[in-house]
Design an enzyme around this catalytic site. Structure first.
Site, PDB file in Angstrom:
ATOM      1  N   ARG A 105       0.818  -1.223   0.000  1.00 32.16           N
ATOM      2  CA  ARG A 105       0.000   0.000   0.000  1.00 32.16           C
ATOM      3  C   ARG A 105       0.847   1.267   0.000  1.00 32.16           C
ATOM      4  O   ARG A 105       0.492   2.270  -0.624  1.00 32.16           O
ATOM      5  CB  ARG A 105      -0.940  -0.031   1.204  1.00 32.16           C
ATOM      6  CG  ARG A 105      -1.962   1.106   1.217  1.00 32.16           C
ATOM      7  CD  ARG A 105      -3.030   0.836   2.259  1.00 32.16           C
ATOM      8  NE  ARG A 105      -4.049   1.880   2.301  1.00 32.16           N
ATOM      9  CZ  ARG A 105      -4.278   2.651   3.367  1.00 32.16           C
ATOM     10  NH1 ARG A 105      -3.548   2.498   4.472  1.00 32.16           N
ATOM     11  NH2 ARG A 105      -5.223   3.558   3.339  1.00 32.16           N
ATOM     12  N   ASN A 116      -3.701   8.534   4.896  1.00 31.53           N
ATOM     13  CA  ASN A 116      -2.506   7.964   5.540  1.00 31.53           C
ATOM     14  C   ASN A 116      -2.479   8.076   7.063  1.00 31.53           C
ATOM     15  O   ASN A 116      -1.889   7.220   7.739  1.00 31.53           O
ATOM     16  CB  ASN A 116      -1.241   8.632   4.984  1.00 31.53           C
ATOM     17  CG  ASN A 116      -0.980   8.254   3.529  1.00 31.53           C
ATOM     18  OD1 ASN A 116      -1.389   7.191   3.078  1.00 31.53           O
ATOM     19  ND2 ASN A 116      -0.301   9.140   2.819  1.00 31.53           N
ATOM     20  N   HIS A 130      -6.355  -5.645  -2.554  1.00 31.23           N
ATOM     21  CA  HIS A 130      -7.163  -5.881  -1.362  1.00 31.23           C
ATOM     22  C   HIS A 130      -7.399  -7.371  -1.102  1.00 31.23           C
ATOM     23  O   HIS A 130      -8.159  -7.723  -0.215  1.00 31.23           O
ATOM     24  CB  HIS A 130      -8.489  -5.128  -1.462  1.00 31.23           C
ATOM     25  CG  HIS A 130      -8.321  -3.648  -1.350  1.00 31.23           C
ATOM     26  ND1 HIS A 130      -9.346  -2.743  -1.512  1.00 31.23           N
ATOM     27  CD2 HIS A 130      -7.221  -2.889  -1.072  1.00 31.23           C
ATOM     28  CE1 HIS A 130      -8.892  -1.512  -1.346  1.00 31.23           C
ATOM     29  NE2 HIS A 130      -7.600  -1.569  -1.099  1.00 31.23           N
ATOM     30  N   THR A 131      -6.723  -8.225  -1.841  1.00 27.71           N
ATOM     31  CA  THR A 131      -6.632  -9.641  -1.446  1.00 27.71           C
ATOM     32  C   THR A 131      -5.749  -9.765  -0.201  1.00 27.71           C
ATOM     33  O   THR A 131      -5.694 -10.813   0.430  1.00 27.71           O
ATOM     34  CB  THR A 131      -6.066 -10.507  -2.598  1.00 27.71           C
ATOM     35  OG1 THR A 131      -6.049 -11.880  -2.159  1.00 27.71           O
ATOM     36  CG2 THR A 131      -4.621 -10.130  -2.974  1.00 27.71           C
ATOM     37  N   HIS A 140       0.390   4.492  -2.445  1.00 28.96           N
ATOM     38  CA  HIS A 140       0.147   5.847  -1.939  1.00 28.96           C
ATOM     39  C   HIS A 140       1.297   6.792  -2.266  1.00 28.96           C
ATOM     40  O   HIS A 140       1.116   8.007  -2.271  1.00 28.96           O
ATOM     41  CB  HIS A 140      -0.118   5.816  -0.435  1.00 28.96           C
ATOM     42  CG  HIS A 140      -1.493   5.336  -0.090  1.00 28.96           C
ATOM     43  ND1 HIS A 140      -2.074   5.537   1.136  1.00 28.96           N
ATOM     44  CD2 HIS A 140      -2.413   4.667  -0.825  1.00 28.96           C
ATOM     45  CE1 HIS A 140      -3.298   5.014   1.148  1.00 28.96           C
ATOM     46  NE2 HIS A 140      -3.523   4.471  -0.024  1.00 28.96           N
ATOM     47  N   VAL A 144       0.741  10.245  -5.649  1.00 26.03           N
ATOM     48  CA  VAL A 144       0.926  11.643  -5.236  1.00 26.03           C
ATOM     49  C   VAL A 144       2.204  12.182  -5.885  1.00 26.03           C
ATOM     50  O   VAL A 144       3.306  11.916  -5.408  1.00 26.03           O
ATOM     51  CB  VAL A 144       0.994  11.762  -3.700  1.00 26.03           C
ATOM     52  CG1 VAL A 144       1.064  13.222  -3.271  1.00 26.03           C
ATOM     53  CG2 VAL A 144      -0.206  11.078  -3.056  1.00 26.03           C
TER      54      VAL A 144
HETATM   55  C1  HEM Z   1      -9.122   1.680  -5.916  1.00 28.52           C
HETATM   56  C2  HEM Z   1      -9.048   2.552  -4.945  1.00 28.52           C
HETATM   57  C3  HEM Z   1      -8.633   2.190  -3.552  1.00 28.52           C
HETATM   58  C4  HEM Z   1      -9.250   2.584  -2.414  1.00 28.52           C
HETATM   59  C5  HEM Z   1     -10.473   3.497  -2.314  1.00 28.52           C
HETATM   60  C6  HEM Z   1      -8.550   1.991  -1.310  1.00 28.52           C
HETATM   61  C7  HEM Z   1      -8.877   2.170   0.013  1.00 28.52           C
HETATM   62  C8  HEM Z   1      -8.314   1.479   1.062  1.00 28.52           C
HETATM   63  C9  HEM Z   1      -8.719   1.606   2.438  1.00 28.52           C
HETATM   64  C10 HEM Z   1      -9.815   2.521   2.967  1.00 28.52           C
HETATM   65  C11 HEM Z   1      -7.958   0.756   3.160  1.00 28.52           C
HETATM   66  C12 HEM Z   1      -8.028   0.535   4.672  1.00 28.52           C
HETATM   67  C13 HEM Z   1      -7.138   1.549   5.376  1.00 28.52           C
HETATM   68  C14 HEM Z   1      -7.381   1.606   6.856  1.00 28.52           C
HETATM   69  O1  HEM Z   1      -8.480   1.252   7.285  1.00 28.52           O
HETATM   70  O2  HEM Z   1      -6.468   2.032   7.600  1.00 28.52           O
HETATM   71  C15 HEM Z   1      -7.072   0.086   2.258  1.00 28.52           C
HETATM   72  C16 HEM Z   1      -6.145  -0.854   2.617  1.00 28.52           C
HETATM   73  C17 HEM Z   1      -5.263  -1.461   1.746  1.00 28.52           C
HETATM   74  N1  HEM Z   1      -5.104  -1.146   0.416  1.00 28.52           N
HETATM   75 FE1  HEM Z   1      -6.338   0.012  -0.689  1.00 28.52          FE
HETATM   76  N2  HEM Z   1      -7.518   1.241  -1.799  1.00 28.52           N
HETATM   77  C18 HEM Z   1      -7.522   1.336  -3.159  1.00 28.52           C
HETATM   78  C19 HEM Z   1      -6.605   0.765  -4.017  1.00 28.52           C
HETATM   79  C20 HEM Z   1      -5.521   0.016  -3.622  1.00 28.52           C
HETATM   80  C21 HEM Z   1      -4.439  -0.379  -4.483  1.00 28.52           C
HETATM   81  C22 HEM Z   1      -4.287   0.028  -5.939  1.00 28.52           C
HETATM   82  C23 HEM Z   1      -3.587  -1.135  -3.729  1.00 28.52           C
HETATM   83  C24 HEM Z   1      -2.290  -1.795  -4.120  1.00 28.52           C
HETATM   84  C25 HEM Z   1      -2.047  -2.255  -5.329  1.00 28.52           C
HETATM   85  C26 HEM Z   1      -4.143  -1.208  -2.402  1.00 28.52           C
HETATM   86  C27 HEM Z   1      -3.607  -1.921  -1.360  1.00 28.52           C
HETATM   87  C28 HEM Z   1      -4.122  -1.945  -0.083  1.00 28.52           C
HETATM   88  C29 HEM Z   1      -3.647  -2.843   0.939  1.00 28.52           C
HETATM   89  C30 HEM Z   1      -2.615  -3.925   0.760  1.00 28.52           C
HETATM   90  C31 HEM Z   1      -4.359  -2.528   2.109  1.00 28.52           C
HETATM   91  C32 HEM Z   1      -4.175  -3.158   3.496  1.00 28.52           C
HETATM   92  C33 HEM Z   1      -3.073  -2.433   4.226  1.00 28.52           C
HETATM   93  C34 HEM Z   1      -2.765  -2.953   5.610  1.00 28.52           C
HETATM   94  O3  HEM Z   1      -3.346  -3.941   6.067  1.00 28.52           O
HETATM   95  O4  HEM Z   1      -1.892  -2.328   6.250  1.00 28.52           O
HETATM   96  N3  HEM Z   1      -5.298  -0.480  -2.369  1.00 28.52           N
HETATM   97  N4  HEM Z   1      -7.292   0.552   0.980  1.00 28.52           N
END
Ligand code: HEM
Ligand SMILES: *[C@@H]1O[C@H](CO)[C@@H](O)[C@H](O)[C@H]1NC(C)=O
Ligand SMILES: *[C@@H]1O[C@H](CO)[C@@H](O)[C@H](O)[C@H]1NC(C)=O
Ligand SMILES: *[C@@H]1O[C@H](CO)[C@@H](O)[C@H](O)[C@H]1NC(C)=O
Length: 317
Positions: free
Chosen positions: A61, A93, A193-194, A65, A69
């Protein structure tokens, strides 16, 4: 003979023009200056993921991020100072982005084996993202290298560019389009998000108010995410948060997406088609994910003499 060498020359020129048009990065950038750089990054990532599986998700992630930006320039790693408007406290963040200590550890180990500071923090983020996915049983890919680090950061740009979980499909498509990414990239990369977790406040409205959600699934989530309070309580983004698989997509098909923005992918014909395909075919998802990660890693890198190679990823030299 002569026509052969003309053909060869022509191909050479064409290839180098094509290469230039696409990016200034290449995958053997550190092979001569520090051949131990990549194996060192891999070792520190593997250690970190062994200690805590979630770290793999968090590192993936961070790269996303960073790239969204002002390009993949490690701007996300800069701490707040009077001169730096840190992205770490931006909406997406603050109290959410994690893994900064692992990046620090990688940077110090890499600089030690290289004997000097030659590997950029931006490249470390890109390689750590790949190695994290591999450590959690996902696909591998050649990471293109040669990015340099920014001397600035922008919280406002982070707020304006990182997509929010409340976005509908048109907003997601246009956000990705602004970064040079199409609908296939949007779906494949959302497959990130897998892995990993989300906090209650990011999906509360979905599990109490939305109708395109399996009611059993919603009720299960409500147990650990009350109507008020428990904002930072965690739920997995898919049922197998430490394994790179296609469950994220099969869950979307059965209305069990956690975030509004996840479930939104099914609402459009084109993106919905990719969701269905990836839900049935892990190989296709893996191949497309790798391809889109390379494309994301190519967003506006600083190269050549631009920017700098930071000594400490948290500070401008
Ligand atoms: C398409 C738009 C996307 C949105 C709106 C989004 C939104 C979010 C949100 C809200 C979370 C939870 C954060 C929290 O609760 O602290 C999250 C977690 C995460 N996102 Fe996304 N995301 C997006 C795309 C992506 C992409 C493109 C990737 C990587 C290729 C990604 C990888 C991750 C990962 C791995 C997590 C888990 C992080 C952790 O457990 O520390 N996301 N995302
Ligand atoms: C970030 O979170 C902290 C709580 O940890 C809070 O005090 C601060 O106001 C937040 N910063 C911004 C800019 O929202
Ligand atoms: C559900 O929607 C209503 C109306 O938009 C809103 O006031 C309420 O806060 C929402 N509930 C949750 C738990 O998000
Ligand atoms: C919701 O999910 C459960 C399993 O978690 C399943 O048994 C049920 O059939 C689903 N409901 C609908 C309406 O699809």
């Amino acid at each position: 003979m002569a026509s052969h060498s003309f053909l060869f020359l022509y191909m050479l020129v064409t290839l180098s023009l094509v290469g230039m048009a696409f990016s200034d990065l290449d995958d053997d950038f550190y092979d001569d200056v520090c051949p131990k750089a990549l194996p060192t990054i891999k070792r520190v990532v593997e250690d970190a993921v062994r200690k805590e599986k979630r770290m793999g998700a968090s590192l993936l992630r961070l790269h996303f991020h960073d790239c969204f930006v002002n390009g993949c320039d490690a701007s996300i790693l800069l701490d707040q100072t009077s001169a730096i408007d840190s992205e770490k406290t931006s909406r997406a963040n603050n109290n959410s982005a994690r893994g900064f200590e692992v990046i620090d550890k990688i940077k110090s180990e890499v600089d030690k084996v290289c004997g000097r500071s030659v590997v950029s923090c931006a490249d470390i983020l890109a390689v750590a993202a790949r190695d994290s996915v591999v450590a959690l049983h996902g696909p591998s890919w050649e990471v293109k290298l040669g990015r340099r680090d920014s001397t600035t950061a922008s919280r406002t740009a982070a707020d304006n560019n990182i997509p929010t979980p409340l976005m509908d499909l048109p907003a997601l498509i246009s956000n990705f389009k602004n970064h040079g990414l199409d609908e296939e990239d949007l779906v494949a990369l959302s497959g990130g998000h897998t892995l990993g977790f989300a906090q209650c406040f990011t999906f509360r409205n979905r599990i109490y108010n939305e109708t395109n959600i399996n009611s059993t699934f919603a009720r299960q989530l409500q147990a650990n995410c009350p109507r008020s309070g428990g904002d930072s309580n965690l739920a997995t983004l898919d049922p197998t948060a430490a394994i790179f698989d296609s469950k994220y997509f099969s869950n979307l098909v059965s209305k069990k997406g956690l975030l509004h923005s996840d479930q939104a992918l099914v609402s459009g014909g084109k993106t919905g088609g990719f969701v269905k395909e990836y839900s049935k075919n892990l190989r296709t998802f893996s191949k497309d994910f790798a391809k889109s990660m390379i494309k994301m890693g190519d967003i506006k890198p600083l190269t050549g003499k631009q920017g700098q190679i930071r000594v400490n990823c948290r500070k401008v030299n």
